[in-house]
Design a protein around this motif. Structure first.
Motif, PDB file in Angstrom:
ATOM      1  N   UNK A  33       0.951  -1.331  -0.054  1.00 45.96           N
ATOM      2  CA  UNK A  33      -0.044  -0.055  -0.016  1.00 45.96           C
ATOM      3  C   UNK A  33       0.802   1.168  -0.006  1.00 45.96           C
ATOM      4  N   UNK A  34       0.440   2.340  -0.625  1.00 51.09           N
ATOM      5  CA  UNK A  34       1.094   3.497  -0.650  1.00 51.09           C
ATOM      6  C   UNK A  34       1.481   3.979   0.927  1.00 51.09           C
ATOM      7  N   UNK A  35       2.597   4.460   1.066  1.00 48.14           N
ATOM      8  CA  UNK A  35       2.968   5.353   2.369  1.00 48.14           C
ATOM      9  C   UNK A  35       2.212   6.403   2.514  1.00 48.14           C
ATOM     10  N   UNK A  36       1.702   6.327   3.972  1.00 40.49           N
ATOM     11  CA  UNK A  36       0.788   7.461   4.442  1.00 40.49           C
ATOM     12  C   UNK A  36       1.420   8.541   5.042  1.00 40.49           C
ATOM     13  N   UNK A  37       1.303   9.781   4.601  1.00 43.50           N
ATOM     14  CA  UNK A  37       1.890  10.935   5.343  1.00 43.50           C
ATOM     15  C   UNK A  37       1.459  10.906   6.847  1.00 43.50           C
ATOM     16  N   UNK A  45       7.361  11.905   4.420  1.00 41.23           N
ATOM     17  CA  UNK A  45       6.978  10.824   3.825  1.00 41.23           C
ATOM     18  C   UNK A  45       5.300  10.979   3.226  1.00 41.23           C
ATOM     19  N   UNK A  46       4.877   9.711   2.718  1.00 43.16           N
ATOM     20  CA  UNK A  46       3.568   9.886   1.919  1.00 43.16           C
ATOM     21  C   UNK A  46       3.683  11.073   0.938  1.00 43.16           C
ATOM     22  N   UNK A  47       2.586  11.569   0.840  1.00 42.79           N
ATOM     23  CA  UNK A  47       2.679  12.730  -0.323  1.00 42.79           C
ATOM     24  C   UNK A  47       3.219  14.100   0.414  1.00 42.79           C
ATOM     25  N   UNK A  48       3.924  13.923   1.367  1.00 46.44           N
ATOM     26  CA  UNK A  48       4.273  15.441   2.036  1.00 46.44           C
ATOM     27  C   UNK A  48       5.549  15.665   0.907  1.00 46.44           C
ATOM     28  N   UNK A  49       5.196  17.074   0.816  1.00 49.31           N
ATOM     29  CA  UNK A  49       6.312  17.971  -0.122  1.00 49.31           C
ATOM     30  C   UNK A  49       7.323  18.534   0.845  1.00 49.31           C
ATOM     31  N   UNK A  50       7.438  18.341   2.220  1.00 47.94           N
ATOM     32  CA  UNK A  50       8.325  19.036   3.177  1.00 47.94           C
ATOM     33  C   UNK A  50       8.130  17.922   4.362  1.00 47.94           C
ATOM     34  N   UNK A  51       8.804  18.303   5.460  1.00 47.03           N
ATOM     35  CA  UNK A  51       8.763  17.567   6.863  1.00 47.03           C
ATOM     36  C   UNK A  51       7.621  18.025   7.411  1.00 47.03           C
ATOM     37  N   UNK A  52       6.764  17.122   7.876  1.00 47.99           N
ATOM     38  CA  UNK A  52       5.386  17.311   8.373  1.00 47.99           C
ATOM     39  C   UNK A  52       4.821  18.624   8.090  1.00 47.99           C
ATOM     40  N   UNK A  53       4.297  19.531   9.018  1.00 51.14           N
ATOM     41  CA  UNK A  53       3.353  20.563   8.699  1.00 51.14           C
ATOM     42  C   UNK A  53       4.360  21.685   8.227  1.00 51.14           C
ATOM     43  N   UNK A  56       3.302  19.942   2.944  1.00 52.31           N
ATOM     44  CA  UNK A  56       1.951  19.873   2.422  1.00 52.31           C
ATOM     45  C   UNK A  56       1.007  19.282   3.174  1.00 52.31           C
ATOM     46  N   UNK A  57       1.372  18.833   4.494  1.00 57.10           N
ATOM     47  CA  UNK A  57       0.198  18.308   5.412  1.00 57.10           C
ATOM     48  C   UNK A  57      -0.975  19.331   5.867  1.00 57.10           C
ATOM     49  N   UNK A  58      -2.033  18.468   5.723  1.00 56.91           N
ATOM     50  CA  UNK A  58      -3.137  19.359   5.905  1.00 56.91           C
ATOM     51  C   UNK A  58      -3.854  18.881   7.198  1.00 56.91           C
ATOM     52  N   UNK A  59      -3.602  17.694   7.687  1.00 63.10           N
ATOM     53  CA  UNK A  59      -4.185  17.431   9.055  1.00 63.10           C
ATOM     54  C   UNK A  59      -3.346  17.506  10.387  1.00 63.10           C
ATOM     55  N   UNK A  60      -2.799  18.922  10.179  1.00 63.54           N
ATOM     56  CA  UNK A  60      -1.901  19.231  11.399  1.00 63.54           C
ATOM     57  C   UNK A  60      -2.625  19.383  12.609  1.00 63.54           C
ATOM     58  N   UNK A  61      -1.933  18.855  13.865  1.00 65.98           N
ATOM     59  CA  UNK A  61      -2.689  18.875  14.999  1.00 65.98           C
ATOM     60  C   UNK A  61      -2.544  20.243  15.450  1.00 65.98           C
TER      61      UNK A  61
END
Length: 982
Positions: A33-37, A45-53, A56-61
């Motif tokens: 399965x594809x790696x999840x961000x 990782x995943x479809x991140x374009x950079x590290x974490x927030x 491109x992460x949008x599910x940031x806490x």
């Protein structure tokens, strides 16, 4: 989750993640399965374009930052972050904490850590709270319970009565200096919730605590909710503040001490749960100012409390729902508290239209809704008022034809009247309109005024369609109101449990409004349970009509309590009238006589005056009339026929006082009076039947009260009778039981009957006098030296009743240079009478005096009666057992006996003096047999004033010996009279 911790300096702690991966050599295996961000693992990782927030992460806490420790440099919070307060956060000297609009700080508190969890701005530090109405700053708690944490504390360098570098009661905080212009920063749009942590049994934190904060600090738009101590407390300082909303802070909403002298402008206080006060001020008075303070309570309580010398200047005060308006706890001068330019008056409620608009605090989003409403103009459709709303009457409010005004139980309407507007401020139900007042005894409807002065407004006016001698569509003397028709059964609605206060506005030199004015109101209207108080004209006035009414209480209406004209012909049943201030009459009737009825009318006056006045051809049929204290009972002003006035089945007789037992019980109106003063009745005149007093009522004795031959007065345990005496009327004020009358005083040790005086000065009144039919050396039907009282006969076993546990205080009124009243005077009282457990104190003449008779008595305590404690004459021959006499002030004797010797007995007489004096004095041939005598402190034990034979006085079985001191041990224990002395 990312967490920031403020501790000394800002540190960022990030977690390091280890990632384990594996691969398969089986080319036929399905694709992995594809790696999840993963947005918080520090790895791209995943479809991140950079590290974490950072990419491109949008599910940031949401970041959470823990606030604790100290801030030593300028720090600005981020409104997009979540802040948690754990322990104390201290802004140190030289540092500024900036809190942007929309920031929330939540105190996360473990049980037991409440008092160590707070934010403090130290002396020299600064805070800048930048909230807005749409995005206030919020300081709250995670548990959501009052008392969870310690709130916001600011310490400044301004003056305080505690001096320089004082130490606060919490946290070792240092405050106070000499810089009254000190600047601790600014606060705008701040909400503080659930503060007030308990430090100890005497101390708690507040929502906002200001220690010596200076005037350079700006504080505006602050809401403090649900604290267990004060909302805001000023400890000295000079800071001013504005626009405060304070809701349900359990101790005080606003508190100050240590000489605060700033100004608080536009404060709104709400109490809907248990609490202490709106304002509490303590200590030295530096005269701070409150400008526009509105406070509303649904739970009663005290509004403004001042301790020691504290005070304030208050303008724009509006209180609603408080039991007590102003309380000076330590007898400080009321002049220290100036309200609207005058000394504070605890007798005023300061109820009035709000001076602060609740809408000003819409940004707080409180769950509590406070509504206010104004009544003015015309009502053309049906309207039901809301009892939870304060209604303010401004100008006239007219219920038009076809409309109905419904007023539920508990509704309060306050006439808010500017000077000069009194006559244009009233409620009128027009002809064809209706009113439905639905009060109850527990929750009456109240119509009053903000100024609380008689004549403030025009009261309630109802116009109907019934007949009147003025004809159809007559015009009233006020407001152009049209009334009168041909429908005697007309219905203008119903009234039940209504209080009208402070009405009677002056229209012109001839006319005033009344409390309740009824113009041609018809019999279809029902009116019951109405109290009309403190009006400058009439309580109720009927202008024609056929309406009947019942259960009226009318107190201190300055013209007439009940007035009618224009041919009213209804019935008023059960009316109680009380006059304790200047007034005109109980009833004034004028014009044509349509023969209305009054059934059970009781009227009491402490100021004299006229009771029933009839003008022209007017009249009435009256049954159950009881008048007390009036100078004139019936007055026919225009020589109208007395036969028009029928009282208890006979033509009115101005020579009659109609001083009968009350036919209406004042206690029936406790729902309206609600105070101890009103739970009273007046005793005066004559009693010709049996009357049992009510121990729950305080009775006021005005002049003499006479229990006539054949009548019985019963006084239950715990009853208090107070002689309320004007100067010069002392000798006319007493209770007398006439020959053939009976008194039964039914006191107990736990609840004695008390007869005293309002002035509490010896000689205030004439005490209790009983006249009997037993023998006396004065013969049959002798006349007493006071009051024309007739006494004496041949029935030595005559019974005048019984007395048990009675205290008589402050009697002994001076009749002339030779005569005074006693505390208890017994004229020829017979042996059938029982008298036991009597205390007579502080009289200017004798405690008890026997004028002949055969009565015996026991257990007497006599203290500081200025002439004689025990006196007899005219051949008394009963026995007094167990008497204790105490003299600690100037006096004459323990015993004085005069006249013929019928050899009465004294058994166990103990007398103690700290001022010397004579103990036993015998005049003429008088004498006695005395056993159990104990005298202490007297200069002379026995004195035979007229050289009568000493043998007439037998003491302990021997002839009296003036050389003996008779200082045996006490034969009567003073402790037996603790029921009278405690």
């Amino acid at each position: 989750m990312k967490t920031k911790i403020f501790k000394i300096s800002m540190l960022f702690l990030a977690a390091t993640a280890l990632v384990f991966t594996s691969c398969s050599s089986d080319d036929n295996d399905p694709a992995p399965p594809p790696v999840q961000a993963t947005c918080d693992d520090g790895i791209q990782n995943g479809d991140e374009t950079g590290v974490d927030c950072g990419g491109s992460c949008t599910a940031c806490p949401t970041p959470t930052t823990v606030l604790t420790g100290s801030i030593n440099e300028d720090t600005e919070l981020d409104a997009s972050e979540t802040y948690v307060l754990q322990g104390s956060l201290s802004v140190e000297a030289g540092a500024t904490l900036t809190i942007p609009a929309g920031t929330t700080i939540t105190a996360e508190v473990e049980s037991g850590e409440e008092t160590s969890t707070y934010i403090v701005v130290q002396k020299g530090g600064m805070i800048d709270i930048q909230g807005t109405a749409s995005n206030p700053v919020i300081l709250t708690s995670a548990n959501g319970q009052p008392g969870d944490w310690g709130g916001l504390v600011i310490a400044g360098d301004a003056t305080t009565t505690e001096g320089v570098d004082a130490e606060a009661e919490v946290g070792g905080i240092i405050y106070g200096g000499t810089n009254d212009a000190d600047n601790s920063g600014s606060i705008d749009y701040l909400i503080i919730n659930y503060a007030g942590a308990q430090i100890n049994s005497e101390s708690q934190y507040n929502g906002l605590t200001l220690y010596a904060v200076g005037s350079g600090t700006t504080i505006s738009n602050v809401a403090i909710l649900n604290g267990t101590d004060d909302g805001v407390e000023f400890f000295g300082g000079t800071v001013s503040a504005s626009n405060f909303y304070l809701e349900n802070n359990e101790d005080d909403a606003i508190d100050w001490t240590e000489g605060w002298n700033g100004t608080l402008t536009n404060a709104y206080v709400v109490h809907t749960a248990g609490f202490s006060t709106v304002v509490e001020a303590d200590g030295a008075n530096e005269n701070p100012s409150l400008v526009n303070l509105t406070a509303v309570s649904t739970v009663g309580g005290t509004a403004l409390q001042f301790k020691k010398e504290s005070g304030a200047t208050i303008t724009g005060l509006s209180l609603s729902g408080y039991d007590t308006s102003v309380l000076m706890s330590d007898n400080g001068p009321l002049a220290n508290v100036q309200i609207e330019g005058a000394d504070a008056n605890p007798n005023l409620s300061y109820v009035g239209a709000p001076t602060v608009d609740i809408e000003l605090f819409g940004w707080v989003n409180s769950a509590i809704v406070i509504e206010e409403s104004q009544l003015s103009g015309s009502l053309t459709t049906d309207l039901t008022l809301d009892p939870s709303v304060d209604y303010f009457l401004q100008g006239s409010f007219s219920v038009e034809a076809g409309a109905t005004l419904t007023i539920p139980a508990g509704t309060r309407i306050v006439a808010d009247v500017e000077s000069g507007e009194e006559t244009s401020t009233y409620i009128v139900v027009q002809k064809g309109g209706m009113i439905d007042i639905q009060g109850t005894a527990a929750n009456p409807v109240v119509m009053t005024s903000s100024n609380e002065q008689p004549g403030d407004w025009g009261g309630l006016v109802i116009a109907g369609d019934a007949t009147t001698t003025e004809g159809v569509d007559a015009e009233a003397e006020v407001g152009g109101i049209i009334y009168g028709g041909t429908n005697d059964a007309d219905n203008s609605g119903s009234i039940d449990y209504l209080i009208i206060n402070y009405a009677g506005a002056q229209i012109n030199s001839e006319s005033q409004y009344n409390g309740l004015t009824l113009y041609a109101v018809g019999s279809g209207t029902t009116i019951s349970n109405v109290a009309i108080l403190n009006g400058t004209d009439d309580g109720v006035e009927f202008f024609g009509g056929t309406v009947s009414a019942s259960n009226f209480y009318l107190e201190n209406n300055e013209d007439d309590a009940i007035d009618w004209t224009e041919g009213w012909n209804g019935t008023l049943t059960n009316a109680y009238v009380l006059h304790t201030a200047g007034f005109s009459t109980v009833v004034e009737a004028d014009g044509a006589n349509e023969n209305p009825s009054l059934v059970n009318l009781t009227a009491v006056s402490t100021v004299g005056g006229t009771a029933l006045q009839f003008k022209k051809e007017s009249g009435a049929t009256i049954t159950g009339l009881s008048l007390s204290g009036y100078d004139t009972s019936v007055l026919m002003s225009d020589n109208g026929p007395l036969a028009n006035v029928q009282i208890d089945g006979a033509t009115a007789d101005p020579a009659e006082t109609y001083e009968n037992v009350a036919t209406v019980n004042i206690n029936d109106f406790a729902w309206a009076t609600g105070n101890a003063e009103a739970q009273s009745a007046t005793l005066t005149g004559s009693l010709s039947t049996t009357l049992t007093l009510d121990p729950s009522i305080t009775y006021f004795l005005n002049q003499s009260f006479s229990v006539e031959d054949g009548a019985t007065l019963n006084i239950p345990a715990g009853t208090t009778i107070i002689a309320d005496v004007e100067g010069g009327n002392e000798t006319n004020t007493y209770i007398v039981v006439q020959k053939g009358g009976t008194i039964n005083v039914q006191g107990t040790a736990a609840n004695p009957v008390v007869m005293t005086s309002s002035n509490e000065t010896p000689g205030d009144w004439g005490g209790l006098v009983i006249a009997g039919k037993a023998t006396t050396t004065e013969g049959v039907d002798a006349e007493a030296e006071v009051g024309g009282i007739i006494y004496g006969g041949t029935e030595d076993d005559d019974n005048s009743g019984s007395i048990e546990y009675l205290i008589i205080n402050y009697a002994g009124a001076q009749i002339n240079s030779e005569s005074q009243y006693n505390g208890l005077t017994l004229y020829a009282v017979g042996s059938g009478t029982t008298i036991d457990n009597v205390a007579i104190l502080n009289g200017t003449d004798d405690g008890v005096e026997f004028f002949g008779g055969t009565v015996s008595a026991s257990n007497f305590y006599l203290e500081n009666n200025e002439d004689d404690a025990i006196d007899w004459t005219e051949g008394w021959n009963g026995t007094l057992t167990n008497a204790y006499v105490l003299h600690t002030a100037g006096f004459s004797t323990v015993v004085e006996a005069d006249g013929a010797n019928e050899n009465p007995s004294l058994v166990n007489l103990t007398a103690v003096s700290t001022v010397g004096g004579t103990a036993l004095q015998f005049k003429k041939e008088s004498g006695a047999t005395i056993t159990g005598l104990s005298l202490t402190g007297y200069d002379t034990s026995v004195l035979m004033s007229d050289n009568g034979p000493l043998a007439n006085v037998q003491i302990e079985g021997a002839t009296a010996d003036p050389a003996e001191t008779y200082n045996a041990a006490a034969t009567v224990d003073v402790a037996a009279f603790s029921w009278a002395t405690n």
